[in-house]
Design an enzyme around this catalytic site. Structure first.
Site, PDB file in Angstrom:
ATOM      1  CG  ASP A   2      14.799 -22.098 -50.455  1.00 20.54           C
ATOM      2  OD1 ASP A   2      14.430 -21.968 -49.279  1.00 20.54           O
ATOM      3  OD2 ASP A   2      15.991 -22.021 -50.816  1.00 20.54           O
ATOM      4  CG  ASP A   4      17.294 -18.066 -46.455  1.00 22.96           C
ATOM      5  OD1 ASP A   4      17.446 -16.838 -46.392  1.00 22.96           O
ATOM      6  OD2 ASP A   4      16.640 -18.714 -45.622  1.00 22.96           O
ATOM      7  CD  GLU A  11      21.147 -20.101 -47.132  1.00 24.08           C
ATOM      8  OE1 GLU A  11      20.348 -20.286 -46.192  1.00 24.08           O
ATOM      9  OE2 GLU A  11      21.014 -20.625 -48.251  1.00 24.08           O
ATOM     10  CB  SER A  91      11.716 -19.959 -46.298  1.00 23.58           C
ATOM     11  OG  SER A  91      12.990 -19.690 -45.773  1.00 23.58           O
ATOM     12  CG  ASP A 161      19.626 -23.094 -52.136  1.00 26.40           C
ATOM     13  OD1 ASP A 161      20.679 -23.257 -51.488  1.00 26.40           O
ATOM     14  OD2 ASP A 161      18.562 -22.748 -51.588  1.00 26.40           O
TER      15      ASP A 161
END
Length: 210
Positions: A2, A4, A11, A91, A161
């Site tokens: 991922d 961000d 982010e 992402s 996350d």
């Protein structure tokens, strides 16, 4: 990986919103999406409709605030590349903002699976490409399935996350939850392994490369 709050320590869409004076409104939607409390496509559409970024807005944002790498991620990607492991950036963020990050990490642009913002001939915002797998809920499993089918990988590991990252197992064989920026209880529960930094992962990759 991922991007961000994993590869970078913020982010991207929130950074963009802040530069356009729409920070709090957009951050609230981001939190809902990452905690899994709303469908990703609904949060994406709502946030983009709030900020409606032009090409110039995005370029100005990245000039004023280049996205910051999470500590150690550059060394982890370098270690993976050294051992011959292919690295992808998957992402729900925006390709235009992720490409400079990929450049720093040495990840080729054809290994980015992310959302594409669409613009008119003047560079003004018109929407986003809903054909991108990561534009909708369950988008990361779709993206990983596409990668697996195209390249025939036997083992894939997702690192991230958020709730959308946890969704990627399967087809990922393992999910490593990353809590170095934001530690989410729901993500920790679903992770095969949960880390707060990349140091242990770097050590393991280096040991397995010898």
């Amino acid at each position: 990986f991922d991007v961000d709050s994993t590869v970078i320590d913020e982010e991207g869409i929130d950074v963009l919103a802040d530069t356009l004076g729409k920070g709090p409104e957009v951050t609230a939607w981001t939190t809902k999406a990452m905690d899994g409390n709303i469908k990703f496509e609904d949060a994406l559409a709502a946030r983009l409709e709030i900020i409606r970024p032009s090409k110039t807005d995005i370029a100005n944002c990245l000039e004023k605030h280049p996205l910051r790498l999470s500590p150690g991620v550059d060394r982890l990607v370098e270690a993976l590349h050294k051992r011959g492991t292919d690295v992808y950036l998957v992402s729900g963020g925006f390709r235009l903002m992720i490409e400079p990050v990929a450049n720093v990490l040495g990840v080729s642009h054809d290994r980015i699976y992310a959302n594409t913002i669409t613009f008119d001939e003047n560079g003004d915002y018109t929407g986003f490409d809903s054909n991108e797998p990561t534009s909708a809920d369950q988008g990361k499993p779709k993206a990983l399935t596409m990668i697996k089918e195209k390249y025939g990988y036997k083992t894939m590991v997702m690192v991230g996350d958020g709730a959308t990252d946890a969704q990627a197992k399967p087809p990922a064989d393992a999910f490593v939850g990353f809590g170095g920026v934001v530690a989410r209880a729901a993500v920790k529960e679903k992770a095969c392994w949960f880390v707060h930094d990349f140091e242990t992962m770097i050590d393991i990759v280096n040991k397995n490369s010898k």
